[in-house]
Write a protein that holds these residues in place. Structure first.
Motif, PDB file in Angstrom:
ATOM      1  N   PRO A 128       1.262  -1.161   0.051  1.00 53.86           N
ATOM      2  CA  PRO A 128      -0.289  -0.330  -0.424  1.00 53.86           C
ATOM      3  C   PRO A 128       1.385   1.275  -0.022  1.00 53.86           C
ATOM      4  O   PRO A 128       1.759   1.333   0.438  1.00 53.86           O
ATOM      5  CB  PRO A 128      -0.621   0.223   1.083  1.00 53.86           C
ATOM      6  CG  PRO A 128       0.815  -0.878   2.379  1.00 53.86           C
ATOM      7  CD  PRO A 128       1.167  -1.860   1.094  1.00 53.86           C
ATOM      8  N   GLU A 129      -0.005   2.240   0.197  1.00 48.08           N
ATOM      9  CA  GLU A 129       0.669   3.542  -0.020  1.00 48.08           C
ATOM     10  C   GLU A 129       0.085   4.356   0.719  1.00 48.08           C
ATOM     11  O   GLU A 129      -1.008   3.654   1.104  1.00 48.08           O
ATOM     12  CB  GLU A 129       0.262   4.455  -1.503  1.00 48.08           C
ATOM     13  CG  GLU A 129       0.628   5.828  -0.860  1.00 48.08           C
ATOM     14  CD  GLU A 129       0.762   6.989  -1.960  1.00 48.08           C
ATOM     15  OE1 GLU A 129       0.753   7.997  -2.363  1.00 48.08           O
ATOM     16  OE2 GLU A 129      -0.879   6.321  -3.003  1.00 48.08           O
ATOM     17  N   LEU A 130       1.135   4.788   2.018  1.00 44.79           N
ATOM     18  CA  LEU A 130       1.183   5.823   2.987  1.00 44.79           C
ATOM     19  C   LEU A 130       0.323   6.680   3.226  1.00 44.79           C
ATOM     20  O   LEU A 130       1.508   7.680   2.626  1.00 44.79           O
ATOM     21  CB  LEU A 130       1.602   5.611   4.131  1.00 44.79           C
ATOM     22  CG  LEU A 130       1.815   6.259   6.023  1.00 44.79           C
ATOM     23  CD1 LEU A 130       0.522   5.580   6.204  1.00 44.79           C
ATOM     24  CD2 LEU A 130       2.497   6.050   6.256  1.00 44.79           C
ATOM     25  N   ILE A 131      -0.809   6.796   2.971  1.00 44.29           N
ATOM     26  CA  ILE A 131      -1.870   8.818   2.993  1.00 44.29           C
ATOM     27  C   ILE A 131      -1.570   9.420   4.055  1.00 44.29           C
ATOM     28  O   ILE A 131      -2.437   8.079   5.248  1.00 44.29           O
ATOM     29  CB  ILE A 131      -2.752   8.734   1.732  1.00 44.29           C
ATOM     30  CG1 ILE A 131      -3.504   7.399   1.717  1.00 44.29           C
ATOM     31  CG2 ILE A 131      -1.872   8.027   0.029  1.00 44.29           C
ATOM     32  CD1 ILE A 131      -4.934   8.521   2.686  1.00 44.29           C
ATOM     33  N   ARG A 132      -2.177  10.808   4.143  1.00 42.68           N
ATOM     34  CA  ARG A 132      -3.382  11.332   4.824  1.00 42.68           C
ATOM     35  C   ARG A 132      -4.311  12.250   4.222  1.00 42.68           C
ATOM     36  O   ARG A 132      -3.948  13.146   3.523  1.00 42.68           O
ATOM     37  CB  ARG A 132      -2.235  11.999   6.068  1.00 42.68           C
ATOM     38  CG  ARG A 132      -2.056  11.185   6.657  1.00 42.68           C
ATOM     39  CD  ARG A 132      -0.477  12.221   7.370  1.00 42.68           C
ATOM     40  NE  ARG A 132       0.007  11.413   8.341  1.00 42.68           N
ATOM     41  CZ  ARG A 132       0.778  10.047   8.689  1.00 42.68           C
ATOM     42  NH1 ARG A 132       1.527  10.129   8.171  1.00 42.68           N
ATOM     43  NH2 ARG A 132       1.185   9.938  10.022  1.00 42.68           N
ATOM     44  N   TYR A 133      -5.528  12.164   5.107  1.00 45.41           N
ATOM     45  CA  TYR A 133      -6.485  12.947   4.499  1.00 45.41           C
ATOM     46  C   TYR A 133      -6.941  13.788   5.124  1.00 45.41           C
ATOM     47  O   TYR A 133      -6.866  13.698   6.617  1.00 45.41           O
ATOM     48  CB  TYR A 133      -7.388  11.839   3.530  1.00 45.41           C
ATOM     49  CG  TYR A 133      -8.442  10.891   4.908  1.00 45.41           C
ATOM     50  CD1 TYR A 133      -9.631  11.285   5.280  1.00 45.41           C
ATOM     51  CD2 TYR A 133      -7.937   9.865   4.771  1.00 45.41           C
ATOM     52  CE1 TYR A 133     -10.319  10.710   6.333  1.00 45.41           C
ATOM     53  CE2 TYR A 133      -8.400   8.871   5.678  1.00 45.41           C
ATOM     54  CZ  TYR A 133     -10.184   9.133   6.747  1.00 45.41           C
ATOM     55  OH  TYR A 133     -10.623   8.823   7.206  1.00 45.41           O
ATOM     56  N   ASP A 152     -12.500  17.916  11.458  1.00 43.22           N
ATOM     57  CA  ASP A 152     -12.048  19.094  11.938  1.00 43.22           C
ATOM     58  C   ASP A 152     -10.480  19.441  12.347  1.00 43.22           C
ATOM     59  O   ASP A 152      -9.831  19.999  13.275  1.00 43.22           O
ATOM     60  CB  ASP A 152     -11.963  18.475  14.319  1.00 43.22           C
ATOM     61  CG  ASP A 152     -11.868  17.014  14.258  1.00 43.22           C
ATOM     62  OD1 ASP A 152     -10.838  16.555  12.895  1.00 43.22           O
ATOM     63  OD2 ASP A 152     -11.769  16.713  15.246  1.00 43.22           O
ATOM     64  N   GLY A 153     -10.284  19.385  11.157  1.00 44.18           N
ATOM     65  CA  GLY A 153      -8.946  19.564  10.496  1.00 44.18           C
ATOM     66  C   GLY A 153      -7.890  19.505  11.077  1.00 44.18           C
ATOM     67  O   GLY A 153      -6.634  19.371  10.155  1.00 44.18           O
ATOM     68  N   ARG A 154      -7.805  18.094  11.544  1.00 48.68           N
ATOM     69  CA  ARG A 154      -6.816  16.469  11.790  1.00 48.68           C
ATOM     70  C   ARG A 154      -6.658  15.952  10.065  1.00 48.68           C
ATOM     71  O   ARG A 154      -7.300  15.781   9.576  1.00 48.68           O
ATOM     72  CB  ARG A 154      -7.207  15.468  12.532  1.00 48.68           C
ATOM     73  CG  ARG A 154      -7.914  16.175  14.294  1.00 48.68           C
ATOM     74  CD  ARG A 154      -7.978  14.966  14.728  1.00 48.68           C
ATOM     75  NE  ARG A 154      -8.691  15.672  16.106  1.00 48.68           N
ATOM     76  CZ  ARG A 154      -8.568  15.741  17.506  1.00 48.68           C
ATOM     77  NH1 ARG A 154      -7.253  15.631  17.060  1.00 48.68           N
ATOM     78  NH2 ARG A 154      -9.208  16.522  18.200  1.00 48.68           N
ATOM     79  N   GLY A 160     -17.379  10.844  11.400  1.00 47.03           N
ATOM     80  CA  GLY A 160     -17.166  12.120  10.282  1.00 47.03           C
ATOM     81  C   GLY A 160     -15.485  11.747  10.074  1.00 47.03           C
ATOM     82  O   GLY A 160     -15.325  11.929   8.977  1.00 47.03           O
ATOM     83  N   ASP A 161     -14.912  11.077  10.399  1.00 41.81           N
ATOM     84  CA  ASP A 161     -13.873  10.525  10.029  1.00 41.81           C
ATOM     85  C   ASP A 161     -13.751  10.037   8.878  1.00 41.81           C
ATOM     86  O   ASP A 161     -13.664   9.619   7.453  1.00 41.81           O
ATOM     87  CB  ASP A 161     -12.802   9.740  10.280  1.00 41.81           C
ATOM     88  CG  ASP A 161     -12.307  10.942  11.912  1.00 41.81           C
ATOM     89  OD1 ASP A 161     -12.049  12.281  11.673  1.00 41.81           O
ATOM     90  OD2 ASP A 161     -11.954   9.783  13.118  1.00 41.81           O
ATOM     91  N   PHE A 162     -15.077   8.890   8.152  1.00 37.15           N
ATOM     92  CA  PHE A 162     -14.865   7.583   7.496  1.00 37.15           C
ATOM     93  C   PHE A 162     -16.017   8.275   6.678  1.00 37.15           C
ATOM     94  O   PHE A 162     -15.955   7.703   5.820  1.00 37.15           O
ATOM     95  CB  PHE A 162     -16.613   6.836   8.351  1.00 37.15           C
ATOM     96  CG  PHE A 162     -15.904   6.095   9.195  1.00 37.15           C
ATOM     97  CD1 PHE A 162     -14.120   5.391   9.596  1.00 37.15           C
ATOM     98  CD2 PHE A 162     -16.423   5.718  10.367  1.00 37.15           C
ATOM     99  CE1 PHE A 162     -13.856   4.755   9.983  1.00 37.15           C
ATOM    100  CE2 PHE A 162     -15.994   5.014  11.735  1.00 37.15           C
ATOM    101  CZ  PHE A 162     -14.450   4.586  11.820  1.00 37.15           C
ATOM    102  N   ASP A 163     -16.758   9.419   6.508  1.00 35.51           N
ATOM    103  CA  ASP A 163     -17.557  10.408   5.852  1.00 35.51           C
ATOM    104  C   ASP A 163     -15.967  10.598   4.721  1.00 35.51           C
ATOM    105  O   ASP A 163     -16.263  10.583   3.616  1.00 35.51           O
ATOM    106  CB  ASP A 163     -18.217  11.520   5.749  1.00 35.51           C
ATOM    107  CG  ASP A 163     -18.744  12.392   5.557  1.00 35.51           C
ATOM    108  OD1 ASP A 163     -19.124  11.975   4.059  1.00 35.51           O
ATOM    109  OD2 ASP A 163     -19.129  13.297   5.863  1.00 35.51           O
TER     110      ASP A 163
END
Length: 606
Positions: free
Chosen positions: A349-354, A358-360, A438-441
């Motif tokens: 996998p590719e490690l990503i961040r989205y 709340d800005g996290r 909300g993180d899943f959304d």
């Protein structure tokens, strides 16, 4: 096209390893036979030998006696988690049952034997279901000394090198743990070694050879855990807590060689295990790189030459592996890859961040199928929730099978996950079904930005807390999903909190909520309250013996859907608990889950 059986490892392992005292053999638990049994394997070559032949029990923990003559282990029946303790000769033969309380749980100490091998320490709730006592068994006479517990989660850890003291862990939550010293005969009050304000975790490691203290992993005063040494000033009194190693990432596990004093530990660097070592004089040792993956068990031979680990990567199943610190050589001791695995093309996998609401930034692993797409994608939600999605050939090849069938995977570490600091982990406390929804959304919003993703064909999958989150997604974000699979997922937080194992009940108020005084709050967070909104095809899987998420949790959601004529597939495994202990059941359940998702996301399964 290959079937799921071509991806499932030939065996799976419990996270339990033990070196023989002479360092020549490794004991472990794996399900080569179809059920988790105790195996022993020479480290310098030679075939593994099964020491048990269970067909309905699972070996969970393993400890080798100091004289090398016997092995003690715990085992439960059909995954019910009522672990009993057994002893078997290291050469095999009939096991001796040391405990016989079929409705109680027993847990071995981290180092279970007294230095002279005559006594065994463990914890058990056989006296009072809601409390775990410390138990000291004389292995000669069978006499048991009981030290009554005060909380639901007290665990025996180890004897001091001279056998005069016991180290005990007492946990009040996943982020708050303390250590105590006491006399093995229970004649003294436990001495609190780690007083602190607020939450802090103190996870014990090995003793120094002279009994002057012990190593531990702690996040006291920090966001991430470090390696430290707890010095003792006198027989029982605590002295200084001395930092030994800290970095920008958290310590996860450590081991010490009883003869040489060599200490090894792993650091969780953004989900990957990195190994470090120092000799008995505190001098750092060169350590060759190990494959990018996850170490779930770590041991070192008494002479300090060899490090044994259970290591999994994104593209290879978990194996028992050996690192020789003298020669710098790394090798796998086992090979659980399926026969046709060499012809497959596993994907890292590719490690990503989205970004989230709340800005996290949410860390996640993104697996992309080969080709241009557009591809459907499954959102995979880990359990815990205080656990971490990592690259460890998860769910026995489930991801790789989906990828081979043109289905991508996004596996996030939403708030509440471990590995990113105590504050992030605690965000889930008393907020199940809250902000993490909300993180899943926002995971879906991120997927919609990728040109290779077909956002109209998204699935969601998870087990345990991940199963709860799956049910939350399809009931509270119903427009986003084309298919879903929930494995042993709570559907009603009130009934869930009332039915957990007795030793957990004191933790539930802080962790999830009070099922007596916060009924409205918990029902507002429960998927069962929104079952009428579920439209996506749903597959629910449950173990009938599950003591953590009882079958009634799955029964409720299925009954609610069927009452209004919604088609839901429901598979109950009568001989399983919280997860799968039998290889044939895992093959069927995870394979069926993958095929269900492939069928509904692509229109056909392999």
């Amino acid at each position: 096209m290959s079937g799921f059986q071509d991806y499932l490892p030939t065996c799976r392992y419990m996270p339990a390893l033990a070196f023989s005292p002479d360092g020549g053999q490794i004991a472990y638990s794996c399900n080569t036979s179809g059920q988790y049994n105790l195996w022993c394997q020479p480290v310098d070559g030679g075939a593994a030998v099964a020491l048990t032949d269970y067909t309905d029990h699972s070996v969970r923990e393993v400890a080798w006696s100091p004289d090398g003559g016997s092995i003690v282990y715990t085992a439960d029946h059909h995954g019910d988690e009522f672990h009993q303790i057994y002893r078997v000769a290291a050469t095999g033969g009939q096991s001796e049952k040391l405990t016989d309380a079929p409705k109680a749980q027993h847990f071995l100490g981290m180092e279970s034997f007294s230095p002279d091998g005559t006594r065994l320490i463990y914890a058990g709730n056989d006296r009072e279901p809601t409390l775990q006592d410390l138990l000291v068994r004389d292995l000669g006479s069978g006499e048991v000394t009981r030290i009554p517990g005060e909380t639901g989660l007290e665990l025996a850890v180890s004897y001091s090198p001279d056998g005069s003291r016991l180290l005990m862990l007492r946990a009040t939550s996943n982020t708050n743990m303390d250590l105590y010293l006491l006399a093995p005969d229970g004649t003294s009050e436990p001495v609190h070694l780690t007083p602190h304000e607020g939450d802090a975790a103190f996870e014990p490691g090995a003793w120094a050879a002279d009994g002057s203290g012990f190593w531990l992993i702690t996040d006291h005063g920090r966001e991430l855990p470090i390696l430290a040494f707890q010095r003792l000033d006198g027989t029982f009194a605590p002295g200084a807590l001395e930092p030994v190693y800290e970095s920008a990432w958290g310590l996860e596990r450590m081991a010490r060689a009883s003869e040489s004093g060599t200490v090894v530990w792993t650091v969780n660097e953004d989900g990957y295990s990195r190994l470090h070592a120092r000799d008995g004089n505190g001098v750092a040792l060169p350590v060759p790189a190990i494959p990018d993956g996850v170490v779930s068990a770590l041991r070192i031979s008494p002479d300090g030459r060899r490090v044994a680990m259970l290591l999994a990567t994104a593209i290879r199943p978990a194996e028992v592996a050996l690192l020789d610190l003298d020669t710098g050589t790394f090798r796998y001791l086992t090979d659980s890859r399926p026969a046709g695995f060499g012809a497959l093309r596993p994907v890292a996998p590719e490690l990503i961040r989205y970004p989230t609401h709340d800005g996290r930034d949410i860390p996640a692993y993104l697996y992309r199928p080969a080709g241009d797409g557009p591809f459907p994608v499954v959102l995979s939600i880990h359990g815990g929730p205080e656990a971490q999605e990592r690259t460890a050939y998860n769910y026995g090849g489930f991801y790789q099978y989906l990828l081979a069938n043109g289905v991508g995977v996004l596996a996030p570490n939403v708030r509440g996950s471990t590995g990113y600091g105590r504050s992030y982990q605690k965000l889930i406390h008393h907020d199940w079904g809250g902000a993490e929804l909300g993180d899943f959304d926002y995971a879906v919003r991120y997927l919609r930005t990728l040109d290779w993703v077909d956002a109209d064909r998204l699935g969601v999958f998870g087990g345990s807390f991940g199963g709860f989150a799956t049910l939350s997604c399809v009931s509270r974000l119903p427009d986003l999903w084309a298919a879903a699979v929930s494995v042993v997922g709570p559907s009603n937080l009130v009934t869930f909190a009332k039915a957990v194992p007795p030793t957990w009940r004191a933790l539930m108020v802080e962790w999830v909520g009070d099922p007596e005084t916060e009924v409205d709050f918990l029902m507002e967070r429960s998927p069962i309250s929104y079952a009428d909104a579920i439209r996506a095809p749903l597959f629910v899987i449950q173990g009938a013996k599950d003591p953590r998420v009882v079958q009634a949790e799955s029964d409720q959601i299925v009954a609610s859907l069927r009452e209004r004529g919604v088609d839901v597939r429901y598979d109950v495994y009568p001989d399983e608990g919280h997860g799968f202990t039998k290889r044939e059941n895992e093959l069927r359940a995870i394979g069926d889950s993958a095929d269900f998702l492939i069928t509904h996301l692509k229109g056909s399964a392999a």
